[in-house]
Design an enzyme around this catalytic site. Structure first.
Site, short mmCIF file in Angstrom:
data_model
loop_
_atom_site.label_atom_id
_atom_site.label_comp_id
_atom_site.label_asym_id
_atom_site.label_seq_id
_atom_site.Cartn_x
_atom_site.Cartn_y
_atom_site.Cartn_z
CE1 TYR A 178 -1.77 13.61 -5.40
CE2 TYR A 178 -1.44 11.24 -5.14
CZ TYR A 178 -2.23 12.36 -5.00
OH TYR A 178 -3.49 12.24 -4.47
CG ASP A 179 5.77 9.82 -10.41
OD1 ASP A 179 6.10 9.85 -9.21
OD2 ASP A 179 5.70 8.77 -11.07
CG PHE A 204 1.86 6.15 -11.65
CD1 PHE A 204 3.13 5.62 -11.47
CD2 PHE A 204 0.94 5.99 -10.62
CE1 PHE A 204 3.46 4.93 -10.30
CE2 PHE A 204 1.26 5.31 -9.45
CZ PHE A 204 2.52 4.78 -9.29
CG ASP A 210 -2.12 0.90 0.99
OD1 ASP A 210 -2.77 0.74 -0.03
OD2 ASP A 210 -2.38 1.79 1.83
P1 IMP Z 1 -1.03 2.21 -4.64
O1 IMP Z 1 -1.28 1.85 -3.22
O2 IMP Z 1 0.29 1.75 -5.13
O3 IMP Z 1 -2.14 1.80 -5.56
O4 IMP Z 1 -0.93 3.80 -4.74
C1 IMP Z 1 -1.95 4.67 -4.25
C2 IMP Z 1 -1.81 6.03 -4.87
O5 IMP Z 1 -0.63 6.69 -4.38
C3 IMP Z 1 -1.66 6.06 -6.39
O6 IMP Z 1 -2.92 6.04 -7.02
C4 IMP Z 1 -0.93 7.37 -6.62
O7 IMP Z 1 -1.85 8.44 -6.60
C5 IMP Z 1 -0.03 7.47 -5.40
N1 IMP Z 1 1.30 6.89 -5.69
C6 IMP Z 1 1.82 5.74 -5.21
N2 IMP Z 1 3.04 5.51 -5.71
C7 IMP Z 1 3.31 6.56 -6.53
C8 IMP Z 1 4.43 6.89 -7.35
O8 IMP Z 1 5.42 6.17 -7.46
N3 IMP Z 1 4.32 8.05 -8.04
C9 IMP Z 1 3.25 8.86 -7.98
N4 IMP Z 1 2.18 8.59 -7.26
C10 IMP Z 1 2.20 7.45 -6.53
#
Ligand code: IMP
Length: 195
Positions: free
Chosen positions: A151-152, A149, A69
């Site tokens: 917030y990058d 992707f 997460d």
């Molecule tokens: P997840 O738990 O990996 O699905 O990430 C949850 C959310 O955090 C994503 O939808 C992004 O908005 C943000 N996020 C997580 N990892 C990244 C990253 O490496 N770059 C940019 N945004 C991220």
């Protein structure tokens, strides 16, 4: 000899591939290959949510499971958007999340932030292993770059000394919170398997 299976509690094919590449001695499979169910993330922390995902998949399939997460934590916003990163603006669209964050950070001078990833491995005997990875930086005042992707495009990485949106995939991997958490949990899984 058949490889031991680890199920990844994610429907994201990219994540499953990334994990498989780092664990060549195991057969890595996404949980949706076995059963197409959704997992509700009701936790209050990255750890809680990763544990909920790994535990529910491991118990349902009777196989060891790995879950992650992740999200963005902004100092001036008391850690928000945090576990709500994916749906910060309500609709799950990255561009809208970025817009809202830029708006909430307008005029804020302390722009420090970090991406955090928590990985949890849950074995069928109830053994839990976990690891956290972070990458620190600042929230930019406007979008820069088109790579990556989430917030990058509005995150400046201290270690890369550039906006994440302008980093190549290799550069991002070299500092990524997800990659760091994964490297750490793999070490722990390998030690645990030796016991
Ligand atoms: P997840 O738990 O990996 O699905 O990430 C949850 C959310 O955090 C994503 O939808 C992004 O908005 C943000 N996020 C997580 N990892 C990244 C990253 O490496 N770059 C940019 N945004 C991220």
């Amino acid at each position: 000899m058949d490889k031991k299976k680890i199920v990844v509690a994610s429907g994201n094919a990219h994540k499953i591939k990334e994990i498989a590449a780092m664990l060549p001695d195991y057969e890595i499979v996404g949980y949706k290959q076995f059963a197409d169910f959704e997992i509700e993330e009701t936790g209050k922390t990255f750890y809680d949510n990763a544990l909920i995902k790994a535990k529910s998949v491991a118990e349902r399939l009777n196989l060891p499971a790995l879950a992650d997460d992740s999200g963005l934590c902004v100092n001036a916003l008391n850690g928000a958007p945090g576990i709500y990163s994916a749906r910060y603006a309500g609709d799950g669209i990255d561009e809208h999340n970025n817009e809202l964050l830029l708006k909430n950070m307008k005029g804020v001078t302390d722009r420090r932030a970090k991406f955090v990833c928590c990985m949890v491995y849950y074995d069928v005997n109830g053994e839990i292993l976990s690891a956290t990875g972070e990458v620190k930086g600042e929230i930019l005042t406007e979008r820069q770059g088109k790579n990556g992707f989430g917030y990058d495009p509005i995150f400046y990485s201290y270690e890369l000394a550039k906006p994440m949106g302008k980093a190549s995939a290799e550069e991002k991997n070299s500092v990524s919170h997800r990659h760091r958490a994964l490297t750490e949990i793999i070490k722990k899984i390998e030690e645990y398997k030796k016991k």
